[in-house]
Scaffold this active site. Structure first.
Site, PDB file in Angstrom:
ATOM      1  N   TRP A  46       0.816  -1.220   0.000  1.00  0.00           N
ATOM      2  CA  TRP A  46       0.000   0.000   0.000  1.00  0.00           C
ATOM      3  C   TRP A  46       0.848   1.269   0.000  1.00  0.00           C
ATOM      4  O   TRP A  46       1.856   1.356   0.709  1.00  0.00           O
ATOM      5  CB  TRP A  46      -0.916   0.015   1.213  1.00  0.00           C
ATOM      6  CG  TRP A  46      -1.709   1.277   1.319  1.00  0.00           C
ATOM      7  CD1 TRP A  46      -1.358   2.420   1.980  1.00  0.00           C
ATOM      8  CD2 TRP A  46      -2.974   1.546   0.727  1.00  0.00           C
ATOM      9  NE1 TRP A  46      -2.323   3.389   1.830  1.00  0.00           N
ATOM     10  CE2 TRP A  46      -3.342   2.877   1.070  1.00  0.00           C
ATOM     11  CE3 TRP A  46      -3.851   0.800  -0.058  1.00  0.00           C
ATOM     12  CZ2 TRP A  46      -4.531   3.463   0.660  1.00  0.00           C
ATOM     13  CZ3 TRP A  46      -5.030   1.381  -0.463  1.00  0.00           C
ATOM     14  CH2 TRP A  46      -5.363   2.696  -0.105  1.00  0.00           C
ATOM     15  N   MET A  47       0.399   2.293  -0.751  1.00  0.00           N
ATOM     16  CA  MET A  47       1.034   3.617  -0.770  1.00  0.00           C
ATOM     17  C   MET A  47      -0.055   4.671  -0.812  1.00  0.00           C
ATOM     18  O   MET A  47      -1.032   4.529  -1.537  1.00  0.00           O
ATOM     19  CB  MET A  47       1.941   3.758  -1.994  1.00  0.00           C
ATOM     20  CG  MET A  47       2.578   5.127  -2.153  1.00  0.00           C
ATOM     21  SD  MET A  47       3.458   5.319  -3.735  1.00  0.00           S
ATOM     22  CE  MET A  47       2.071   5.603  -4.837  1.00  0.00           C
ATOM     23  N   ASN A  48       0.121   5.750   0.008  1.00  0.00           N
ATOM     24  CA  ASN A  48      -0.737   6.912  -0.193  1.00  0.00           C
ATOM     25  C   ASN A  48       0.080   8.196  -0.079  1.00  0.00           C
ATOM     26  O   ASN A  48       1.087   8.320  -0.783  1.00  0.00           O
ATOM     27  CB  ASN A  48      -1.994   6.889   0.685  1.00  0.00           C
ATOM     28  CG  ASN A  48      -1.781   6.766   2.173  1.00  0.00           C
ATOM     29  OD1 ASN A  48      -1.482   5.684   2.664  1.00  0.00           O
ATOM     30  ND2 ASN A  48      -1.964   7.849   2.902  1.00  0.00           N
ATOM     31  N   ASP A  49      -0.251   9.161   0.750  1.00  0.00           N
ATOM     32  CA  ASP A  49       0.267  10.521   0.693  1.00  0.00           C
ATOM     33  C   ASP A  49       1.783  10.619   0.477  1.00  0.00           C
ATOM     34  O   ASP A  49       2.546   9.911   1.147  1.00  0.00           O
ATOM     35  CB  ASP A  49      -0.025  11.249   2.012  1.00  0.00           C
ATOM     36  CG  ASP A  49      -1.474  11.194   2.424  1.00  0.00           C
ATOM     37  OD1 ASP A  49      -2.280  10.624   1.688  1.00  0.00           O
ATOM     38  OD2 ASP A  49      -1.788  11.722   3.498  1.00  0.00           O
ATOM     39  N   GLN A  65       3.402   7.434   2.527  1.00  0.00           N
ATOM     40  CA  GLN A  65       2.699   6.564   3.447  1.00  0.00           C
ATOM     41  C   GLN A  65       2.707   5.136   2.895  1.00  0.00           C
ATOM     42  O   GLN A  65       2.315   4.896   1.748  1.00  0.00           O
ATOM     43  CB  GLN A  65       1.269   7.051   3.630  1.00  0.00           C
ATOM     44  CG  GLN A  65       1.156   8.347   4.424  1.00  0.00           C
ATOM     45  CD  GLN A  65       1.421   8.117   5.898  1.00  0.00           C
ATOM     46  OE1 GLN A  65       0.582   7.603   6.623  1.00  0.00           O
ATOM     47  NE2 GLN A  65       2.605   8.490   6.346  1.00  0.00           N
ATOM     48  N   SER A 105       1.375  11.257   8.014  1.00  0.00           N
ATOM     49  CA  SER A 105       1.980  12.185   7.067  1.00  0.00           C
ATOM     50  C   SER A 105       2.761  13.305   7.747  1.00  0.00           C
ATOM     51  O   SER A 105       2.460  13.712   8.875  1.00  0.00           O
ATOM     52  CB  SER A 105       0.897  12.783   6.174  1.00  0.00           C
ATOM     53  OG  SER A 105       0.429  11.823   5.263  1.00  0.00           O
ATOM     54  N   ARG A 171      -2.806  16.747  12.713  1.00  0.00           N
ATOM     55  CA  ARG A 171      -1.923  15.925  11.889  1.00  0.00           C
ATOM     56  C   ARG A 171      -1.375  16.695  10.684  1.00  0.00           C
ATOM     57  O   ARG A 171      -1.756  17.821  10.422  1.00  0.00           O
ATOM     58  CB  ARG A 171      -2.655  14.680  11.396  1.00  0.00           C
ATOM     59  CG  ARG A 171      -3.891  14.950  10.550  1.00  0.00           C
ATOM     60  CD  ARG A 171      -4.615  13.648  10.229  1.00  0.00           C
ATOM     61  NE  ARG A 171      -5.753  13.842   9.354  1.00  0.00           N
ATOM     62  CZ  ARG A 171      -6.981  14.111   9.755  1.00  0.00           C
ATOM     63  NH1 ARG A 171      -7.225  14.256  11.047  1.00  0.00           N
ATOM     64  NH2 ARG A 171      -7.959  14.243   8.870  1.00  0.00           N
ATOM     65  N   ASP A 172      -0.447  16.030   9.965  1.00  0.00           N
ATOM     66  CA  ASP A 172       0.092  16.450   8.660  1.00  0.00           C
ATOM     67  C   ASP A 172       0.932  17.725   8.733  1.00  0.00           C
ATOM     68  O   ASP A 172       0.675  18.707   8.023  1.00  0.00           O
ATOM     69  CB  ASP A 172      -1.037  16.671   7.647  1.00  0.00           C
ATOM     70  CG  ASP A 172      -2.009  15.511   7.563  1.00  0.00           C
ATOM     71  OD1 ASP A 172      -1.604  14.380   7.879  1.00  0.00           O
ATOM     72  OD2 ASP A 172      -3.169  15.744   7.176  1.00  0.00           O
TER      73      ASP A 172
END
Length: 847
Positions: A46-49, A65, A105, A171-172
């Site tokens: 899995w990969m995101n931001d 991520q 993130s 967050r972030d």
């Protein structure tokens, strides 16, 4: 203390960030049926931001991520590139902590002044700030630090974490150094600002003015065609506001705006050198792929700028980074083609493929819809890019499109020049489309059968004029090139650089670790070069070139490659950490003639950032014992619903050399700059016939010369209606001369760019930044029109002339036919935006 996370049984005993390379070969892992070939994807899972985007010592770091077993981020994956195109997987960068929680993130910076005290050696510390989360779903978050002293290869948690305590929906963090207040700033969801002197101790700022949205970012952007900048805050799903930031509060000048693109969240790279000056951005394209990688892909890296769009106002525009041009292979060009329903311009010329780049400019006619179809064949619905004249929108579609979040939608193009421009990247399973120089941007994932590779330009309901079309077949960024197939065997030869011929100040230097104990160095001034001759091209055709080099600087450098005296491309040479440490470049696709009559040259051109030391050239060329097999059959075009389809006659193109510009002849004749062009050395025969405004009814030809003092430009204009009666010089008859002296093809003007305008019956000379020092100019009436002549000192352009130098160059001609404002404009190579954008200029080479 650092350990490798392969010692899984003791990771809980140490606050250590792991680094487990996800070992796989590009040939087996990155060539799956639906794997994107130049949009970044993680090897598997899995990969995101995108997270921790930072530039340091010639390398772009891309963390993201990552989750090896489930969905949504758990750790930070880690990749690095010297050119934003070819990526090296470094495994897990920052790993889940049992005491702090998941690594959500965040961002990363170079701590140049060691404000946090993490630096332990000669390398500057890279510091990442991210959200640690222990309670699902997203209820609680705290901000933590990790740092690296080995250029991002391994990461260590700060023992004093968290640096900002836990609170709800928090967050972030995106961190940057604010020079105005001389301190660190962090913008954090939901709409919060913090400051720090050392990255460890943070205070919150009241009334920050930041909108609430995931993954916020805050930065300055240049306004195209201006020296001004504005602050921009971006956040979830491409939303943004424009305004001002004083280090304490963001003050918005706009409401909420929508940037081009359909990514879920994105981030810009920190610490891009001032000499580069770009704001480089990448986003997460959220969709469900068909392969071992999950969570989607990254968008292409793009450059953000602000543009004043007539009738709209200042808006973010996004254009793909120029580094993507390194993927280009075979090139085709068409000009001034009439496209009718049923036309088969590409099919009849056997142009197809799964990896393509297209740059097109249309002038609408009677057609109600026009654009391109890709992945045609087998009776399936093709992937389509279309512009509809009724709503002035560009859109993308496919029979097997993948759903994205946010969804890809049609976008309005605002054209002040009555032309529609499309810049298209066709990847194996993602279509990326940029409209009118980045005003629009759409990404659409899709699924297509491998055999369906047909492509075509089309029109519905009438005709459209295809003013210019450049097509490149592209190589893969993952080591699986896709040039035209060349059957048979491969012959490989190595050519030591020190055995070649040298030009300028280039010289042979000793280097004990070089393959022959010597290198070619001192490629520092324009025109310096090393050239190897008698290069074996085998039976001729597509070949590959790898250059061995050293670069002891702390950042990437660049030089230009010429094959058989034709410019091929600019090559990036990443840092090797020392002048006696050698590395190979990525494979460069070239075309060679049969036999041993080929030459390869490395030269310092005007847009290069010198310089690396060159060790050797390795060339792999086709070695076929028989003639090449015929081109595979072209898929049949899909019928167009028209009773009597007709196709316009089109010349069959051949691959076009990268250098298709003009040459300026060296002269010793004393030149008189009076506009008469009566010296015998003038050759005024190059046509500037590309209409970018209106329907031109004049004709323009030009020529160029040079000597050690000046660049000379002569232009003849044949026009029956001549006027000089407007306040603005560009509204009357006149010639515009555009120069990009550092040849960087920038999308905005820099200090090396010029726009001279010499008007008919006008004694003055206009330059957009008043850089007219030393320029001589004149005009003269001739039969049927007028001529102009300029002598532009090299000192004005900041260049020292020598044979072989290539600069960006273009000619424009304004025409007023009715004693009012400008009615039409012709150019040689560029666009209506030549006055603010050099990317479409042609090339001028000193002969």
């Amino acid at each position: 203390m650092k350990i490798k996370s392969i010692v899984l049984c003791i990771t809980l005993l140490f606050t250590v960030v792991s680094n487990v390379p996800q070992v796989a070969t590009a040939e087996t892992l990155y060539n799956e049926a639906y794997r994107p070939q130049f949009h970044f994807t993680c090897p598997a899972n899995w990969m995101n931001d995108p997270n921790g985007l930072v530039y340091y010592e010639g390398e772009y770091h891309l963390m993201y991520q990552y989750n090896s077993s489930g969905d949504w981020g758990y750790d930070w994956g880690n990749a690095v590139s010297t050119d934003l195109v070819h990526w090296e997987d470094l495994g897990v960068g920052i790993e889940y902590s049992s005491s702090l929680g998941k690594c959500w993130s965040g961002s990363a910076v170079v701590d140049w002044n060691n404000t946090a005290g993490f630096q332990s050696g000669s390398e500057k510390a890279l510091v990442a700030m991210f959200t640690s989360e222990t309670v699902d779903p997203w209820y609680k978050g705290k901000q933590s630090l990790a740092y690296s002293n080995d250029k991002g290869r391994t990461w260590t948690y700060y023992s004093g974490n968290p640096v900002i305590p836990e609170r709800d929906n928090f967050r972030d963090p995106k961190v940057f150094w604010h020079s105005g207040t001389n301190r660190w700033i962090s913008v954090i969801y939901p709409g919060l600002l913090f400051w720090s002197n050392n990255l460890k101790n943070w205070d919150e700022l009241s009334n920050p003015g930041i909108p609430s949205g995931e993954c916020p970012d805050l930065f300055e952007l240049p306004i195209e065609g201006s020296t001004q900048k504005k602050w921009v805050v971006t956040y979830q799903a491409g939303k943004y506001k424009i305004g001002n930031f004083d280090g304490n509060k963001f003050t918005s000048d706009t409401g909420e705006l929508q940037a081009p693109g359909n990514f879920y969240v994105g981030q810009s790279w920190s610490d891009i050198p001032a000499s580069d000056g770009r704001r480089i951005w990448i986003g997460w394209l959220n969709y469900a792929p068909d392969g071992p990688w999950r969570g989607g892909a990254m968008t292409l890296p793009v450059v953000y700028t602000l543009r004043d769009i007539p009738g709209v106002g200042q808006r973010i525009v996004a254009n793909p980074v120029t580094e993507l041009q390194s993927l280009r292979n075979n090139h085709y060009n068409f000009q001034n083609q009439t496209i009718n329903p049923g036309s088969n311009l590409l099919t009849s010329n056997n142009i197809n493929g799964e990896l393509l780049e297209l740059v097109a400019e249309f002038q609408p006619g009677t057609g109600t819809e026009f654009g391109f179809e890709f992945r045609r064949g087998g009776g399936t619905t093709p992937v389509k890019v279309k512009y509809t004249t009724s709503d002035k929108k560009i859109s993308v579609s496919a029979g097997t499109a993948k759903s994205t979040n946010p969804a890809v939608t049609a976008q309005v193009i605002h054209s002040s020049s009555n032309t529609i421009k499309m810049h298209i990247y066709l990847d194996r399973s993602i279509l990326s489309v940029f409209g009118n120089d980045g005003e629009t941007w759409q990404d659409m994932p899709f699924k297509a059968e491998a055999a369906n590779i047909g492509a075509e330009v089309y029109s519905v309901g009438g005709s459209v004029t295809l003013k210019n079309l450049d097509i490149w077949k592209l190589n893969s960024a993952w080591g699986t090139p896709t040039p035209e197939p060349t059957p048979g065997n491969i012959i490989t030869n190595t050519y030591e650089a020190e055995a070649g011929s040298l030009g300028g100040a280039a010289r042979v230097q000793n280097a004990s670790n070089a393959s022959g104990g010597k290198v070619i160095g001192n490629l520092n001034t324009m025109g310096d070069y090393v050239q190897v001759s008698n290069v074996n091209g085998g039976t001729g055709g597509n070949a590959s070139l790898v250059i061995s080099y050293s670069n002891g600087y702390d950042s990437a450098r660049s030089l230009s490659v010429y094959v058989n005296d034709t410019f091929k491309q600019q090559v990036s040479f990443g840092t090797t950490g020392g002048w006696n440490t050698f590395r190979d470049t990525a494979s460069i696709s070239i075309s060679l003639n049969a036999g041993t009559g080929n030459t390869i040259k490395i030269q310092r051109d005007g847009n290069d950032n010198p310089a690396a030391d060159i060790d050797k050239f390795t060339v792999a060329a086709p070695n076929n014992s028989s003639t090449p097999s015929p081109t595979p059959p072209t898929p049949s075009p899909i019928p167009t619903p028209s009773p009597t389809p007709t196709s316009s006659p089109t010349p069959a193109p051949s691959p076009t050399p990268d250098f298709d510009g003009v040459t300026a002849v060296s002269v010793t004749t004393a030149m008189t700059i009076d506009g008469n062009l009566n010296e015998s050395v003038w050759d005024i025969n190059t046509n500037a016939g590309k209409g970018v405004i209106g329907a031109p009814n004049n004709s323009v030809t030009f020529g160029t010369l040079w000597d050690n003092n000046n660049l000379y430009v002569g232009v003849k204009v044949l026009d029956g209606n001549l006027y000089n009666d407007s306040t603005n010089i560009w509204e009357d008859e006149g010639v515009e001369i555009y120069i990009d002296s550092n040849h960087n093809h920038g999308t905005t003007y820099d200090s090396s760019d010029r726009q001279y305008i010499k008007g008919y019956n006008d004694t003055s000379l206009f330059e957009v930044s008043n850089k007219t020092t030393g320029v001589q100019h004149g005009w003269s009436a001739i039969a049927g029109g007028y001529s102009i002549e300029l002598a532009i000192p090299w000192s004005n352009l900041g260049l020292t002339p020598s044979a072989g130098i290539v600069i960006g160059f273009d000619i424009g001609c304004n025409d007023d036919d009715n004693s009012g404002a400008r009615d039409t404009q012709l150019v040689w190579k560029g666009t209506v935006d030549n006055f603010r954008n050099t990317s479409a200029f042609g090339d001028l080479k000193l002969n």
